[in-house]
Design a protein around this motif. Structure first.
Motif, mmCIF file in Angstrom:
data_model
loop_
_atom_site.group_PDB
_atom_site.id
_atom_site.type_symbol
_atom_site.label_atom_id
_atom_site.label_comp_id
_atom_site.label_asym_id
_atom_site.label_seq_id
_atom_site.Cartn_x
_atom_site.Cartn_y
_atom_site.Cartn_z
ATOM 1 N N MET A 1 0.836 -1.181 0.000
ATOM 2 C CA MET A 1 0.000 0.000 0.000
ATOM 3 C C MET A 1 0.884 1.250 0.000
ATOM 4 S SD MET A 1 -3.012 0.780 2.617
ATOM 5 C CE MET A 1 -3.589 2.394 2.889
ATOM 6 N N LEU A 2 0.566 2.179 -0.877
ATOM 7 C CA LEU A 2 1.327 3.418 -0.973
ATOM 8 C C LEU A 2 0.930 4.389 0.125
ATOM 9 C CD1 LEU A 2 1.092 4.229 -4.780
ATOM 10 C CD2 LEU A 2 3.097 3.458 -3.545
ATOM 11 N N THR A 3 1.925 5.020 0.708
ATOM 12 C CA THR A 3 1.626 6.091 1.650
ATOM 13 C C THR A 3 1.322 7.358 0.849
ATOM 14 O OG1 THR A 3 3.893 6.872 1.810
ATOM 15 C CG2 THR A 3 3.233 5.101 3.341
ATOM 16 N N SER A 4 0.718 8.327 1.485
ATOM 17 C CA SER A 4 0.417 9.577 0.782
ATOM 18 C C SER A 4 1.709 10.290 0.368
ATOM 19 C CB SER A 4 -0.464 10.490 1.639
ATOM 20 O OG SER A 4 0.167 10.800 2.855
ATOM 21 N N ASP A 5 2.769 10.170 1.170
ATOM 22 C CA ASP A 5 4.052 10.774 0.813
ATOM 23 C C ASP A 5 4.649 10.121 -0.428
ATOM 24 O OD1 ASP A 5 3.958 12.535 2.955
ATOM 25 O OD2 ASP A 5 5.164 11.236 4.252
ATOM 26 N N THR A 6 4.569 8.789 -0.493
ATOM 27 C CA THR A 6 5.099 8.078 -1.660
ATOM 28 C C THR A 6 4.277 8.408 -2.896
ATOM 29 O OG1 THR A 6 5.929 6.297 -0.264
ATOM 30 C CG2 THR A 6 5.681 5.797 -2.603
ATOM 31 N N TRP A 7 2.951 8.456 -2.745
ATOM 32 C CA TRP A 7 2.081 8.794 -3.862
ATOM 33 C C TRP A 7 2.407 10.193 -4.389
ATOM 34 C CZ3 TRP A 7 -0.590 6.628 -7.465
ATOM 35 C CH2 TRP A 7 -1.508 7.381 -8.207
ATOM 36 N N ALA A 8 2.612 11.158 -3.480
ATOM 37 C CA ALA A 8 2.949 12.522 -3.884
ATOM 38 C C ALA A 8 4.274 12.557 -4.637
ATOM 39 C CB ALA A 8 3.003 13.437 -2.659
ATOM 40 N N ALA A 9 5.264 11.808 -4.175
ATOM 41 C CA ALA A 9 6.562 11.754 -4.858
ATOM 42 C C ALA A 9 6.414 11.115 -6.235
ATOM 43 C CB ALA A 9 7.577 10.980 -4.013
ATOM 44 N N LEU A 10 5.628 10.055 -6.317
ATOM 45 C CA LEU A 10 5.391 9.357 -7.583
ATOM 46 C C LEU A 10 4.756 10.305 -8.594
ATOM 47 C CD1 LEU A 10 3.946 5.817 -7.942
ATOM 48 C CD2 LEU A 10 3.034 7.665 -9.298
ATOM 49 N N VAL A 11 3.712 11.012 -8.183
ATOM 50 C CA VAL A 11 3.008 11.928 -9.088
ATOM 51 C C VAL A 11 3.921 13.078 -9.496
ATOM 52 C CG1 VAL A 11 1.079 13.574 -9.250
ATOM 53 C CG2 VAL A 11 0.717 11.298 -8.267
ATOM 54 N N GLU A 12 4.672 13.618 -8.540
ATOM 55 C CA GLU A 12 5.611 14.704 -8.855
ATOM 56 C C GLU A 12 6.623 14.263 -9.910
ATOM 57 O OE1 GLU A 12 9.366 16.862 -6.740
ATOM 58 O OE2 GLU A 12 7.611 16.526 -5.477
ATOM 59 N N ALA A 13 7.189 13.089 -9.722
ATOM 60 C CA ALA A 13 8.181 12.582 -10.673
ATOM 61 C C ALA A 13 7.551 12.307 -12.033
ATOM 62 C CB ALA A 13 8.842 11.319 -10.124
ATOM 63 N N GLU A 14 6.410 11.677 -12.051
ATOM 64 C CA GLU A 14 5.748 11.323 -13.313
ATOM 65 C C GLU A 14 5.346 12.576 -14.077
ATOM 66 O OE1 GLU A 14 4.456 8.930 -16.348
ATOM 67 O OE2 GLU A 14 5.564 8.279 -14.582
ATOM 68 N N ASP A 15 4.771 13.549 -13.368
ATOM 69 C CA ASP A 15 4.349 14.783 -14.031
ATOM 70 C C ASP A 15 5.535 15.567 -14.585
ATOM 71 O OD1 ASP A 15 1.700 14.269 -13.524
ATOM 72 O OD2 ASP A 15 1.493 15.744 -11.913
ATOM 73 N N GLY A 16 6.624 15.559 -13.855
ATOM 74 C CA GLY A 16 7.768 16.358 -14.265
ATOM 75 C C GLY A 16 8.735 15.672 -15.203
ATOM 76 N N TYR A 17 8.773 14.337 -15.181
ATOM 77 C CA TYR A 17 9.825 13.632 -15.919
ATOM 78 C C TYR A 17 9.331 12.523 -16.830
ATOM 79 C CZ TYR A 17 12.884 16.293 -12.949
ATOM 80 O OH TYR A 17 13.531 17.335 -12.325
ATOM 81 N N GLY A 18 8.062 12.199 -16.813
ATOM 82 C CA GLY A 18 7.510 11.176 -17.704
ATOM 83 C C GLY A 18 8.274 9.868 -17.635
ATOM 84 N N GLU A 19 8.789 9.434 -18.783
ATOM 85 C CA GLU A 19 9.511 8.165 -18.831
ATOM 86 C C GLU A 19 10.810 8.192 -18.016
ATOM 87 O OE1 GLU A 19 8.617 5.164 -20.133
ATOM 88 O OE2 GLU A 19 6.676 6.115 -20.458
ATOM 89 N N GLY A 20 11.301 9.374 -17.708
ATOM 90 C CA GLY A 20 12.496 9.501 -16.885
ATOM 91 C C GLY A 20 12.187 9.603 -15.399
#
Length: 76
Positions: A1-20
């Protein structure tokens, strides 16, 4: 289960870096670790793990496109 902190980091990275995003998350984890911030290092490492899974799923099921905009051709 993802924590809210991990989810926020995941979304930040995906939005800003896509495949990277996975590489970015790993770099953020390494930077946090080098600064002695194990909590942030753990969050970013967990985000990188989830991004790895998501990108592998996407590669497996995404259909390659001949044209990035489908059959539509922009007017000349």
């Amino acid at each position: 289960m993802l924590t809210s902190d991990t989810w926020a980091a995941l979304v930040e990275a995906e939005d800003g870096y896509g495949e990277g995003a996975e590489a970015h998350a790993l770099a953020m984890a390494a930077a946090a670790r080098s600064q002695g911030d194990e909590k942030q290092a753990h969050i970013w490492a967990a985000a990188a793990d989830e991004l790895h899974i998501l990108h592998n799923i996407n590669k497996q099921w995404a259909k390659p496109r001949d044209r990035p905009f489908g059959a539509h051709r922009p007017a000349a």
